[in-house]
Design a protein around this motif. Sequence first.
Motif, PDB file in Angstrom:
ATOM      1  N   GLY A 203       0.243  -7.218   6.287  1.00  0.00           N
ATOM      2  CA  GLY A 203      -0.141  -7.971   5.195  1.00  0.00           C
ATOM      3  C   GLY A 203      -0.010  -7.089   3.630  1.00  0.00           C
ATOM      4  N   HIS A 204       0.407  -5.901   3.892  1.00  0.00           N
ATOM      5  CA  HIS A 204       0.550  -5.116   2.527  1.00  0.00           C
ATOM      6  C   HIS A 204       1.681  -5.441   1.581  1.00  0.00           C
ATOM      7  CE1 HIS A 204      -2.883  -2.443   3.657  1.00  0.00           C
ATOM      8  NE2 HIS A 204      -2.511  -2.472   4.885  1.00  0.00           N
ATOM      9  N   ARG A 205       1.362  -5.699   0.552  1.00  0.00           N
ATOM     10  CA  ARG A 205       2.651  -5.611  -0.393  1.00  0.00           C
ATOM     11  C   ARG A 205       2.981  -4.667  -1.506  1.00  0.00           C
ATOM     12  NH1 ARG A 205       5.322  -8.760   2.299  1.00  0.00           N
ATOM     13  NH2 ARG A 205       6.351  -9.364   0.698  1.00  0.00           N
ATOM     14  N   ARG A 206       2.144  -3.620  -1.649  1.00  0.00           N
ATOM     15  CA  ARG A 206       2.088  -2.528  -2.495  1.00  0.00           C
ATOM     16  C   ARG A 206       2.047  -1.365  -1.508  1.00  0.00           C
ATOM     17  NH1 ARG A 206      -0.230  -6.543  -5.659  1.00  0.00           N
ATOM     18  NH2 ARG A 206      -2.282  -5.603  -5.162  1.00  0.00           N
ATOM     19  N   VAL A 207       3.161  -0.777  -1.099  1.00  0.00           N
ATOM     20  CA  VAL A 207       3.109   0.445  -0.250  1.00  0.00           C
ATOM     21  C   VAL A 207       3.753   1.553  -1.169  1.00  0.00           C
ATOM     22  CG1 VAL A 207       3.854   1.264   1.903  1.00  0.00           C
ATOM     23  CG2 VAL A 207       3.392  -0.985   1.762  1.00  0.00           C
ATOM     24  N   ALA A 208       2.844   2.350  -1.587  1.00  0.00           N
ATOM     25  CA  ALA A 208       3.076   3.791  -2.301  1.00  0.00           C
ATOM     26  C   ALA A 208       3.715   4.920  -1.119  1.00  0.00           C
ATOM     27  CB  ALA A 208       1.841   4.217  -2.929  1.00  0.00           C
ATOM     28  N   LEU A 209       4.308   5.651  -1.988  1.00  0.00           N
ATOM     29  CA  LEU A 209       5.100   6.742  -1.149  1.00  0.00           C
ATOM     30  C   LEU A 209       4.487   8.267  -1.877  1.00  0.00           C
ATOM     31  CD1 LEU A 209       7.177   8.092   0.879  1.00  0.00           C
ATOM     32  CD2 LEU A 209       8.596   8.018  -1.142  1.00  0.00           C
ATOM     33  N   PRO A 235       7.858  -3.511  -6.085  1.00  0.00           N
ATOM     34  CA  PRO A 235       8.493  -2.118  -6.472  1.00  0.00           C
ATOM     35  C   PRO A 235       7.564  -1.446  -7.364  1.00  0.00           C
ATOM     36  CG  PRO A 235       9.581  -3.825  -7.737  1.00  0.00           C
ATOM     37  CD  PRO A 235       8.490  -4.535  -6.638  1.00  0.00           C
ATOM     38  N   SER A 236       6.448  -1.786  -7.906  1.00  0.00           N
ATOM     39  CA  SER A 236       5.738  -0.811  -8.748  1.00  0.00           C
ATOM     40  C   SER A 236       4.754  -0.017  -8.184  1.00  0.00           C
ATOM     41  CB  SER A 236       4.797  -2.042  -9.586  1.00  0.00           C
ATOM     42  OG  SER A 236       3.885  -2.541  -8.716  1.00  0.00           O
ATOM     43  N   ALA A 237       4.535  -0.027  -6.773  1.00  0.00           N
ATOM     44  CA  ALA A 237       3.838   0.990  -6.236  1.00  0.00           C
ATOM     45  C   ALA A 237       4.236   2.385  -6.481  1.00  0.00           C
ATOM     46  CB  ALA A 237       3.564   0.710  -4.571  1.00  0.00           C
ATOM     47  N   PRO A 238       3.473   3.301  -6.868  1.00  0.00           N
ATOM     48  CA  PRO A 238       3.758   4.693  -7.174  1.00  0.00           C
ATOM     49  C   PRO A 238       4.761   5.195  -6.222  1.00  0.00           C
ATOM     50  CG  PRO A 238       1.546   4.679  -6.696  1.00  0.00           C
ATOM     51  CD  PRO A 238       2.150   3.266  -6.589  1.00  0.00           C
TER      52      PRO A 238
END
Length: 378
Positions: A203-209, A235-238
Amino acid sequence: MLAQQRHDYVLEQLRTHGAVRVADVVNGLGVSDGTVRRDLELMEQQGQLTRVRGGAVLPGGSGSAAVDPAGAEATVPAMPAEGAVVGMLVPSATYYYPEVLRGARSAIARAGARLVLGVTDYDPGRDLDQLRDLIRSGCDGLLVTSAGGPVIPAPVRELLDRSGLPYVLVERRSAAAFDHAECVLSDHRQGAYRAVEYLAGLGHRRVALFTVSTPTARPVTEGHAEAVRLLELDPSAPRHIAEEGADRIAAVDAFVRDCRASAATAVLVHSDQEAILLVQRLRSLGVRVPEDLSLIAYDDEVAALAEVPLSAVAPPKFEVGRTAAAALLDRLGSPTDLPVRQTVLQPRLLVRDSTGAPPGAGAVTAAGSGASAAAAAV
């Protein structure tokens, strides 16, 4: 010793055994590897022998099946894998590559061959020196992981080709898209993609790297970006890549601030050490893993030993080493030219306790929390 005496020795060995290895001549005469190779080159020009990888055979063979004057196929003797010396160049003997080495040693020992190691400590300037030392030591073939990556540097490739020895690139590939270099490597792009895909399934929609600047960073970054695009995630996840020599704590703290500002609910972290540091910094700020932020580490070297056992992408390190060594030994022991093999192995995702549903998504499934699946493979 005079050149003619060395040549007579080589011819005697060829008449007796049908084939001779460079390493055997070096040991038998007490001369250098370079001297033997120059002798074999001159003797080939004179029609006295035919050079093959690692040594020479009597005229009429070129490393593949030869045809005799009567038209019958004659078999060129193989350079036996048993007793062969395999040189292996690695960037590190302490992180990631010990398991690759263990895999290579298992195949080499089973074949009755011997492994000689060169380590560069991730210093690209030592690649050529270490390789030259391995070649001079009388190695019959080479397993090569250059210090930089994931592409093998041109000077390293040129030295390998000039050596005349068979070689297999390990966790590296050629710069040319349609190159014939034999290689065995992990598909880090696929590993990163699968990690993000799993988080999206929770269910995660903002996955950072977050990743450090290593040879693995680029394919991991590419796999993460492809997953975000193809799975239509936010795409806004850092995405942070800490440059070599950067202050690790400062870089992690800046990343944590960006994650909180973007409301990211999950993160993929390369490598394990950075993932463990990230968990510690998050805890100091009151951010819980996985309740507030799910986390997957990349490498699985020490991820299971973290305070919260970390879900992790595990490249098939042992199999990479074993497969590369087996490919090289096949080539050393074959009387014919084998097809070039370029083998890509897929990492596994190991689900532990650091991943779950995003905050506010309701109850977390057992598979998502990892509480009852400490070593489950997805």
